[in-house]
Design a protein around this motif. Structure first.
Motif, PDB file in Angstrom:
ATOM      1  N   GLY A  70       0.855  -1.268   0.036  1.00  0.00           N
ATOM      2  CA  GLY A  70       0.120  -0.100  -0.118  1.00  0.00           C
ATOM      3  C   GLY A  70       0.821   1.134   0.131  1.00  0.00           C
ATOM      4  O   GLY A  70       0.284   2.296   0.333  1.00  0.00           O
ATOM      5  N   GLU A 106       0.076  -0.464 -13.244  1.00  0.00           N
ATOM      6  CA  GLU A 106       0.284   0.821 -13.043  1.00  0.00           C
ATOM      7  C   GLU A 106       1.431   0.977 -12.080  1.00  0.00           C
ATOM      8  O   GLU A 106       1.624   0.396 -11.016  1.00  0.00           O
ATOM      9  CB  GLU A 106      -1.123   1.173 -12.207  1.00  0.00           C
ATOM     10  CG  GLU A 106      -2.392   1.058 -12.632  1.00  0.00           C
ATOM     11  CD  GLU A 106      -3.509   1.446 -12.068  1.00  0.00           C
ATOM     12  OE1 GLU A 106      -3.625   0.985 -10.936  1.00  0.00           O
ATOM     13  OE2 GLU A 106      -4.740   1.836 -12.717  1.00  0.00           O
ATOM     14  N   TRP A 150       3.217   3.831  -9.156  1.00  0.00           N
ATOM     15  CA  TRP A 150       2.641   4.152  -7.643  1.00  0.00           C
ATOM     16  C   TRP A 150       1.825   5.500  -7.630  1.00  0.00           C
ATOM     17  O   TRP A 150       0.898   5.625  -7.268  1.00  0.00           O
ATOM     18  CB  TRP A 150       3.741   4.428  -6.913  1.00  0.00           C
ATOM     19  CG  TRP A 150       4.668   5.632  -7.007  1.00  0.00           C
ATOM     20  CD1 TRP A 150       5.994   5.228  -7.745  1.00  0.00           C
ATOM     21  CD2 TRP A 150       4.865   6.971  -6.880  1.00  0.00           C
ATOM     22  NE1 TRP A 150       6.777   6.654  -7.808  1.00  0.00           N
ATOM     23  CE2 TRP A 150       6.004   7.579  -7.156  1.00  0.00           C
ATOM     24  CE3 TRP A 150       3.913   7.765  -6.305  1.00  0.00           C
ATOM     25  CZ2 TRP A 150       6.244   8.747  -7.210  1.00  0.00           C
ATOM     26  CZ3 TRP A 150       4.131   9.103  -6.177  1.00  0.00           C
ATOM     27  CH2 TRP A 150       5.263   9.566  -6.631  1.00  0.00           C
ATOM     28  N   GLN A 198      -0.275   6.088 -10.091  1.00  0.00           N
ATOM     29  CA  GLN A 198      -1.811   5.886 -10.637  1.00  0.00           C
ATOM     30  C   GLN A 198      -2.308   4.741  -9.651  1.00  0.00           C
ATOM     31  O   GLN A 198      -3.637   4.514  -9.761  1.00  0.00           O
ATOM     32  CB  GLN A 198      -1.749   4.994 -11.918  1.00  0.00           C
ATOM     33  CG  GLN A 198      -1.170   5.857 -13.009  1.00  0.00           C
ATOM     34  CD  GLN A 198      -1.254   5.462 -14.333  1.00  0.00           C
ATOM     35  OE1 GLN A 198      -2.461   5.582 -14.849  1.00  0.00           O
ATOM     36  NE2 GLN A 198      -0.281   4.728 -14.894  1.00  0.00           N
ATOM     37  N   LYS A 199      -1.782   4.480  -8.469  1.00  0.00           N
ATOM     38  CA  LYS A 199      -2.386   3.551  -7.488  1.00  0.00           C
ATOM     39  C   LYS A 199      -3.215   4.577  -6.183  1.00  0.00           C
ATOM     40  O   LYS A 199      -2.758   5.464  -6.032  1.00  0.00           O
ATOM     41  CB  LYS A 199      -1.451   2.485  -6.697  1.00  0.00           C
ATOM     42  CG  LYS A 199      -1.003   1.610  -8.054  1.00  0.00           C
ATOM     43  CD  LYS A 199       0.043   0.786  -7.384  1.00  0.00           C
ATOM     44  CE  LYS A 199       0.568  -0.181  -8.349  1.00  0.00           C
ATOM     45  NZ  LYS A 199       1.694  -1.119  -7.577  1.00  0.00           N
ATOM     46  N   ASP A 200      -4.284   3.815  -5.667  1.00  0.00           N
ATOM     47  CA  ASP A 200      -4.775   4.091  -4.668  1.00  0.00           C
ATOM     48  C   ASP A 200      -3.929   3.637  -3.352  1.00  0.00           C
ATOM     49  O   ASP A 200      -4.187   2.722  -2.774  1.00  0.00           O
ATOM     50  CB  ASP A 200      -6.245   3.590  -4.343  1.00  0.00           C
ATOM     51  CG  ASP A 200      -7.148   4.261  -5.396  1.00  0.00           C
ATOM     52  OD1 ASP A 200      -6.910   5.326  -5.662  1.00  0.00           O
ATOM     53  OD2 ASP A 200      -7.865   3.857  -5.639  1.00  0.00           O
ATOM     54  N   LEU A 201      -2.768   4.421  -2.945  1.00  0.00           N
ATOM     55  CA  LEU A 201      -2.041   4.041  -1.900  1.00  0.00           C
ATOM     56  C   LEU A 201      -2.658   4.326  -0.619  1.00  0.00           C
ATOM     57  O   LEU A 201      -3.263   4.989  -0.470  1.00  0.00           O
ATOM     58  CB  LEU A 201      -0.615   4.558  -2.018  1.00  0.00           C
ATOM     59  CG  LEU A 201       0.144   4.157  -3.334  1.00  0.00           C
ATOM     60  CD1 LEU A 201       1.621   4.930  -3.395  1.00  0.00           C
ATOM     61  CD2 LEU A 201       0.295   2.601  -3.420  1.00  0.00           C
ATOM     62  N   ALA A 202      -1.974   3.668   0.437  1.00  0.00           N
ATOM     63  CA  ALA A 202      -2.463   4.078   1.830  1.00  0.00           C
ATOM     64  C   ALA A 202      -1.808   5.006   2.507  1.00  0.00           C
ATOM     65  O   ALA A 202      -2.170   5.383   3.511  1.00  0.00           O
ATOM     66  CB  ALA A 202      -2.517   2.596   2.569  1.00  0.00           C
ATOM     67  N   LEU A 241      -2.596  12.351  -1.107  1.00  0.00           N
ATOM     68  CA  LEU A 241      -3.961  12.507  -1.765  1.00  0.00           C
ATOM     69  C   LEU A 241      -3.832  13.816  -2.751  1.00  0.00           C
ATOM     70  O   LEU A 241      -4.437  13.664  -3.908  1.00  0.00           O
ATOM     71  CB  LEU A 241      -4.845  12.718  -0.665  1.00  0.00           C
ATOM     72  CG  LEU A 241      -4.964  11.410  -0.032  1.00  0.00           C
ATOM     73  CD1 LEU A 241      -6.230  11.594   1.216  1.00  0.00           C
ATOM     74  CD2 LEU A 241      -5.668  10.154  -0.852  1.00  0.00           C
ATOM     75  N   ARG A 288      -1.787  12.865  -5.859  1.00  0.00           N
ATOM     76  CA  ARG A 288      -2.551  12.153  -6.771  1.00  0.00           C
ATOM     77  C   ARG A 288      -3.625  12.977  -7.555  1.00  0.00           C
ATOM     78  O   ARG A 288      -3.911  12.678  -8.770  1.00  0.00           O
ATOM     79  CB  ARG A 288      -3.184  11.105  -5.762  1.00  0.00           C
ATOM     80  CG  ARG A 288      -3.968  10.103  -6.682  1.00  0.00           C
ATOM     81  CD  ARG A 288      -2.895   8.589  -7.087  1.00  0.00           C
ATOM     82  NE  ARG A 288      -3.898   8.069  -8.175  1.00  0.00           N
ATOM     83  CZ  ARG A 288      -4.937   6.993  -7.840  1.00  0.00           C
ATOM     84  NH1 ARG A 288      -5.396   7.270  -7.036  1.00  0.00           N
ATOM     85  NH2 ARG A 288      -5.446   6.362  -8.998  1.00  0.00           N
ATOM     86  N   LEU A 335      -4.268  13.350 -11.405  1.00  0.00           N
ATOM     87  CA  LEU A 335      -5.231  13.244 -12.231  1.00  0.00           C
ATOM     88  C   LEU A 335      -5.971  14.266 -13.045  1.00  0.00           C
ATOM     89  O   LEU A 335      -6.243  14.389 -14.323  1.00  0.00           O
ATOM     90  CB  LEU A 335      -6.450  12.903 -11.232  1.00  0.00           C
ATOM     91  CG  LEU A 335      -6.147  11.325 -10.867  1.00  0.00           C
ATOM     92  CD1 LEU A 335      -7.340  11.013  -9.496  1.00  0.00           C
ATOM     93  CD2 LEU A 335      -6.231  10.083 -11.657  1.00  0.00           C
TER      94      LEU A 335
END
Length: 177
Positions: A47, A88, A90, A92-96, A116, A119, A123
């Protein structure tokens, strides 16, 4: 040149125990109480969590650490971890993680990028940044890292552009036609 994931991971782990990380986090978070490195593969590591920081209040902050041994005046945003398979990267990922800690060893400088917002900036701006990189415009560039059996593709975005885009991503307007 072919990169070895194992060698890159070993280099990352070599910096993992550097004493300057504690200095970075204690300056960034004056209420810093301690930190723990996340080394083992598992949900946290997958994550994007390399480090868990505990503040004096008991609050926990999670960080994905990126280290560059040279300074180019840009932040590499990993678009594809394996370009051939469109796996993908990092960005492009929904990291924690809460932050990306992006450190430049020669400058003794670390940028704490709120993930956030970073990211959201990607986008909103990623396609434009990729187009500029493909044209070689304004310090933007595509960076390919050839590994054993795959190629990682990153977009180099000038630091001022990244910081400005993060700032713009943190401003939200509503109710406009």
């Amino acid at each position: 040149m072919i990169h070895s994931f194992a060698e890159s991971l070993a280099l990352s782990h070599a910096h993992e125990d550097s004493p300057w990380w504690a200095e970075v986090y204690s300056v960034a978070f004056p209420w810093f109480a301690g930190m723990v490195s996340v080394r083992n593969d598992g949900w946290a590591q997958r994550g994007g969590i390399d480090r868990v920081i505990t503040l004096k209040s008991g609050r926990v902050v999670t960080v994905d650490e990126k280290v560059r041994s040279q300074s180019y005046g840009d932040i590499l945003l990993e678009r594809w971890s394996a370009r051939e398979r469109k796996a993908e990267g990092w960005i492009q990922k929904d990291l924690a993680c809460d932050y990306i800690a992006y450190a430049f060893i020669p400058d003794r400088r670390c940028y704490l990028l709120p993930f956030l917002s970073l990211r959201a900036a990607w986008l909103r701006n990623g396609r434009d940044w990729i187009a500029k990189a493909e044209r070689g415009e304004g310090g933007f560039r595509i960076v390919l890292a050839r590994n054993e059996g795959y190629t990682t593709e990153s977009v180099a975005v000038p630091i001022p552009e990244v910081m400005s885009a993060i700032h713009r991503a943190q401003i939200v307007e509503w109710g406009r036609a």
